[in-house]
Design an enzyme around this catalytic site. Sequence first.
Site, PDB file in Angstrom:
ATOM      1  N   SER A 189       0.906  -0.803  -0.005  1.00  0.00           N
ATOM      2  CA  SER A 189      -0.088  -0.047  -0.590  1.00  0.00           C
ATOM      3  C   SER A 189       0.749   1.205  -0.213  1.00  0.00           C
ATOM      4  O   SER A 189       2.215   0.953  -0.115  1.00  0.00           O
ATOM      5  CB  SER A 189      -0.775   0.270   1.764  1.00  0.00           C
ATOM      6  OG  SER A 189      -1.987   1.557   1.849  1.00  0.00           O
ATOM      7  N   TYR A 196      -1.738  -1.052  10.916  1.00  0.00           N
ATOM      8  CA  TYR A 196      -2.634  -2.253   9.682  1.00  0.00           C
ATOM      9  C   TYR A 196      -0.809  -1.770   9.138  1.00  0.00           C
ATOM     10  O   TYR A 196      -0.384  -2.434   8.271  1.00  0.00           O
ATOM     11  CB  TYR A 196      -3.697  -0.811   8.941  1.00  0.00           C
ATOM     12  CG  TYR A 196      -3.909  -1.495   8.117  1.00  0.00           C
ATOM     13  CD1 TYR A 196      -3.978  -2.616   6.798  1.00  0.00           C
ATOM     14  CD2 TYR A 196      -3.675  -0.139   6.561  1.00  0.00           C
ATOM     15  CE1 TYR A 196      -3.834  -3.661   5.452  1.00  0.00           C
ATOM     16  CE2 TYR A 196      -3.649  -0.732   5.491  1.00  0.00           C
ATOM     17  CZ  TYR A 196      -3.686  -1.878   5.417  1.00  0.00           C
ATOM     18  OH  TYR A 196      -3.971  -2.753   3.738  1.00  0.00           O
ATOM     19  N   LYS A 250       2.322  -3.878   6.487  1.00  0.00           N
ATOM     20  CA  LYS A 250       2.206  -3.954   5.043  1.00  0.00           C
ATOM     21  C   LYS A 250       4.159  -4.088   4.975  1.00  0.00           C
ATOM     22  O   LYS A 250       4.938  -4.221   3.741  1.00  0.00           O
ATOM     23  CB  LYS A 250       1.980  -2.290   4.851  1.00  0.00           C
ATOM     24  CG  LYS A 250       0.442  -3.074   4.621  1.00  0.00           C
ATOM     25  CD  LYS A 250       0.106  -3.876   3.428  1.00  0.00           C
ATOM     26  CE  LYS A 250      -1.340  -4.404   3.711  1.00  0.00           C
ATOM     27  NZ  LYS A 250      -1.607  -5.928   2.408  1.00  0.00           N
TER      28      LYS A 250
HETATM   29  P1  NAD Z   1     -11.089  -6.923   0.890  1.00  0.00           P
HETATM   30  O1  NAD Z   1     -11.426  -6.840   2.758  1.00  0.00           O
HETATM   31  O2  NAD Z   1     -12.628  -6.659   0.105  1.00  0.00           O
HETATM   32  O3  NAD Z   1     -10.628  -8.224   0.775  1.00  0.00           O
HETATM   33  C1  NAD Z   1      -9.552  -8.983   1.456  1.00  0.00           C
HETATM   34  C2  NAD Z   1     -10.316 -10.453   1.546  1.00  0.00           C
HETATM   35  O4  NAD Z   1      -9.858 -11.508   2.464  1.00  0.00           O
HETATM   36  C3  NAD Z   1     -11.942 -10.415   2.202  1.00  0.00           C
HETATM   37  O5  NAD Z   1     -12.603 -11.152   1.316  1.00  0.00           O
HETATM   38  C4  NAD Z   1     -10.942 -11.062   3.155  1.00  0.00           C
HETATM   39  O6  NAD Z   1     -12.854 -12.163   3.781  1.00  0.00           O
HETATM   40  C5  NAD Z   1     -10.593 -11.945   3.535  1.00  0.00           C
HETATM   41  N1  NAD Z   1     -10.204 -12.343   4.498  1.00  0.00           N
HETATM   42  C6  NAD Z   1      -9.025 -11.353   5.862  1.00  0.00           C
HETATM   43  N2  NAD Z   1      -8.353 -12.547   5.942  1.00  0.00           N
HETATM   44  C7  NAD Z   1      -8.666 -13.521   5.756  1.00  0.00           C
HETATM   45  C8  NAD Z   1      -8.027 -15.011   5.676  1.00  0.00           C
HETATM   46  N3  NAD Z   1      -6.939 -15.225   7.272  1.00  0.00           N
HETATM   47  N4  NAD Z   1      -7.869 -15.671   5.638  1.00  0.00           N
HETATM   48  C9  NAD Z   1      -8.551 -16.135   4.577  1.00  0.00           C
HETATM   49  N5  NAD Z   1      -9.355 -15.078   3.345  1.00  0.00           N
HETATM   50  C10 NAD Z   1      -8.859 -13.566   4.780  1.00  0.00           C
HETATM   51  O7  NAD Z   1     -10.245  -5.784   0.842  1.00  0.00           O
HETATM   52  P2  NAD Z   1      -9.746  -5.071  -0.502  1.00  0.00           P
HETATM   53  O8  NAD Z   1      -9.901  -3.903  -0.793  1.00  0.00           O
HETATM   54  O9  NAD Z   1     -10.059  -6.097  -1.865  1.00  0.00           O
HETATM   55  O10 NAD Z   1      -8.041  -5.766  -0.094  1.00  0.00           O
HETATM   56  C11 NAD Z   1      -6.875  -6.428  -0.328  1.00  0.00           C
HETATM   57  C12 NAD Z   1      -6.161  -6.219  -0.413  1.00  0.00           C
HETATM   58  O11 NAD Z   1      -5.550  -5.089  -0.618  1.00  0.00           O
HETATM   59  C13 NAD Z   1      -5.526  -6.331   1.228  1.00  0.00           C
HETATM   60  O12 NAD Z   1      -4.137  -6.744   1.683  1.00  0.00           O
HETATM   61  C14 NAD Z   1      -5.500  -5.231   1.397  1.00  0.00           C
HETATM   62  O13 NAD Z   1      -4.460  -4.259   2.753  1.00  0.00           O
HETATM   63  C15 NAD Z   1      -4.561  -4.567   0.555  1.00  0.00           C
HETATM   64  N6  NAD Z   1      -4.766  -2.839  -0.457  1.00  0.00           N
HETATM   65  C16 NAD Z   1      -6.090  -1.898   0.257  1.00  0.00           C
HETATM   66  C17 NAD Z   1      -6.222  -1.029  -0.371  1.00  0.00           C
HETATM   67  C18 NAD Z   1      -8.018  -0.549  -0.658  1.00  0.00           C
HETATM   68  O14 NAD Z   1      -7.966   0.295  -0.110  1.00  0.00           O
HETATM   69  N7  NAD Z   1      -8.693  -1.732  -0.783  1.00  0.00           N
HETATM   70  C19 NAD Z   1      -5.023  -0.271  -0.912  1.00  0.00           C
HETATM   71  C20 NAD Z   1      -3.298  -0.539  -0.312  1.00  0.00           C
HETATM   72  C21 NAD Z   1      -3.466  -2.415  -0.068  1.00  0.00           C
HETATM   73  C1  WQD Z   2      -9.562   9.659   1.144  1.00  0.00           C
HETATM   74  C2  WQD Z   2      -9.380  11.022   1.597  1.00  0.00           C
HETATM   75  C3  WQD Z   2      -9.098  11.463   3.394  1.00  0.00           C
HETATM   76  C4  WQD Z   2     -13.585   9.695   3.823  1.00  0.00           C
HETATM   77  C5  WQD Z   2      -6.672   4.536   2.803  1.00  0.00           C
HETATM   78  C6  WQD Z   2      -5.726   3.815   3.670  1.00  0.00           C
HETATM   79  C7  WQD Z   2      -4.302   3.574   2.576  1.00  0.00           C
HETATM   80  C8  WQD Z   2      -5.227   3.067   1.568  1.00  0.00           C
HETATM   81  C9  WQD Z   2      -6.157   3.144   0.482  1.00  0.00           C
HETATM   82  C10 WQD Z   2      -5.220  -0.181   2.560  1.00  0.00           C
HETATM   83  C11 WQD Z   2      -8.438  11.719   2.664  1.00  0.00           C
HETATM   84  C12 WQD Z   2     -10.837  12.277   2.393  1.00  0.00           C
HETATM   85  C13 WQD Z   2     -12.181  10.272   3.233  1.00  0.00           C
HETATM   86  C14 WQD Z   2     -14.256  10.852   4.004  1.00  0.00           C
HETATM   87  C15 WQD Z   2     -13.329  12.897   3.680  1.00  0.00           C
HETATM   88  N1  WQD Z   2      -5.591   1.585   2.387  1.00  0.00           N
HETATM   89  N2  WQD Z   2     -12.518  11.724   3.432  1.00  0.00           N
HETATM   90  N3  WQD Z   2     -14.274  12.315   4.346  1.00  0.00           N
HETATM   91  O1  WQD Z   2      -6.940   7.599   3.940  1.00  0.00           O
HETATM   92  O2  WQD Z   2      -5.927   7.894   1.412  1.00  0.00           O
HETATM   93  O3  WQD Z   2      -5.761   5.662   2.103  1.00  0.00           O
HETATM   94  O4  WQD Z   2      -7.721   3.902   2.484  1.00  0.00           O
HETATM   95  O5  WQD Z   2      -3.758   0.060   2.243  1.00  0.00           O
HETATM   96  O6  WQD Z   2      -3.921   2.962   3.280  1.00  0.00           O
HETATM   97  O7  WQD Z   2      -5.409   5.127   4.732  1.00  0.00           O
HETATM   98  O8  WQD Z   2      -8.661   6.830   1.917  1.00  0.00           O
HETATM   99  O9  WQD Z   2     -10.468   7.252   0.840  1.00  0.00           O
HETATM  100  O10 WQD Z   2     -10.322   7.376   3.449  1.00  0.00           O
HETATM  101  O11 WQD Z   2      -9.891   9.007   2.083  1.00  0.00           O
HETATM  102  O12 WQD Z   2     -13.373  14.149   3.613  1.00  0.00           O
HETATM  103  O13 WQD Z   2     -16.054  10.187   4.897  1.00  0.00           O
HETATM  104  O14 WQD Z   2     -10.867  11.621   1.090  1.00  0.00           O
HETATM  105  O15 WQD Z   2      -9.905  12.809   4.493  1.00  0.00           O
HETATM  106  O16 WQD Z   2      -8.343  12.638   1.773  1.00  0.00           O
HETATM  107  P1  WQD Z   2      -6.847   6.758   2.921  1.00  0.00           P
HETATM  108  P2  WQD Z   2      -9.367   7.608   2.172  1.00  0.00           P
END
Ligand code: NAD
Ligand code: WQD
Length: 343
Positions: free
Chosen positions: A128, A153, A157
């Site tokens: 991330s 969290y 990562k």
């Molecule tokens: P998500 O929660 O939709 O998907 C994660 C999936 O993993 C879920 O379906 C959950 O049921 C499953 N899971 C969790 N723990 C588990 C376990 N122990 N065994 C089996 N399954 C398990 O999330 P997402 O948005 O699809 O994110 C996927 C990956 O990408 C995650 O690792 C997340 O940290 C990373 N990521 C997400 C974002 C984002 O903003 N969505 C940003 C950066 C990184």
């Molecule tokens: C985006 C922007 C908020 C909600 C998060 C995790 C990051 C990654 C992606 C997993 C920011 C603003 C938000 C609201 C708002 N996930 N905001 N009102 O914080 O950039 O990243 O998700 O790895 O680790 O921290 O994403 O969508 O929460 O916010 O004004 O109700 O929207 O302040 O500027 P963020 P976000």
Amino acid sequence: MESKRTVLISGGAGYIGSHTAVELINAGYYVVIIDNLTNSERDSVAGVEKITGKKVAFEVVDTCDRAQLKTVFETYPFDTVIHFAAYKAVGESMAEPLKYYQNNLVSFMNIVAMMKEYGRPNILFSSSATVYGEAEHLPVTEQTPRQPATSPYGNTKQIAEDILRDSCRAYDNVRGIALRYFNPIGAHPSALIGELPRGVPNNLVPFITQTAAGIRERLSVFGNDYDTPDGTCLRDYIDVVDLAKAHVATVNRMTSDKMEDRYEIFNIGTGRPISVLELLTTFENVNNIKLPYTIVDRRPGDVPAVWAETSRANEVLEWKAERTLNETLKSAWEWEKHVRNII
Ligand code: NAD
Ligand code: WQD
């Protein structure tokens, strides 16, 4: 199934995993999805099958459970894993750090250990942009130093990246790629799969779509006094289908022995900073909806701005983000309407 064309997707019923499954299948790969459904529904696997017209191998498996994983490794002939399975709520991780360290790290160590043990070489890890924290220079490149994590969290990562790097250094039959995603948003254009947050959404776009659907009364914009063009935070919002395609490009690289180093990192974003207000007004314009919102205080822990330098992914992975913000925000609303049965 042949091993070079089969990909294990842990967490594949989730938001990014389900979109990635679709793109891998469309590119000719077989996929095996494992998920414990703690943050997803079986419906998303059905959605993948409907979009692709292919039956998908799906097992309810907890990646923290080695015995369950052993059965998966002995049943399916994949040589590549994409590890999505993790918890991802930053705020919850502050309140329950052990839950995050336990799930996110034990599951990843199990995956790496089993890949090594069974001689399956390719590990793609979902990292991330959170690892960059508040960077000194923008946009951030893969060489930009990581900042100390501000949440458990985020720390999972960083630690998982290090586990993968060290494992690739130490073990001949392990190689890995960490993709650092920026802010994934939107949904599949079919509206059959998308993001399904449980409870009140933490992220901006699900909060917007739920407000548009009348589930939330109004959006809070967290701060308009940042040192940015309109005072609201800047982020790099990456369409989830584009992000899914980056995984296909990465798997292609790993399975065709093109990696230059045993451990590689790529930023996956658009390279374009978008402000909260710009995103909000674009959503309103493309979907012809007026959104009630209030400017409130800054949210603790938010960085003012972060966006990606994407040239490494563009050149080396031969991938780039293609969908427009308009298309993406339209797809986000179509998905919300599908989920809520709004005509
Ligand atoms: P998500 O929660 O939709 O998907 C994660 C999936 O993993 C879920 O379906 C959950 O049921 C499953 N899971 C969790 N723990 C588990 C376990 N122990 N065994 C089996 N399954 C398990 O999330 P997402 O948005 O699809 O994110 C996927 C990956 O990408 C995650 O690792 C997340 O940290 C990373 N990521 C997400 C974002 C984002 O903003 N969505 C940003 C950066 C990184
Ligand atoms: C985006 C922007 C908020 C909600 C998060 C995790 C990051 C990654 C992606 C997993 C920011 C603003 C938000 C609201 C708002 N996930 N905001 N009102 O914080 O950039 O990243 O998700 O790895 O680790 O921290 O994403 O969508 O929460 O916010 O004004 O109700 O929207 O302040 O500027 P963020 P976000």
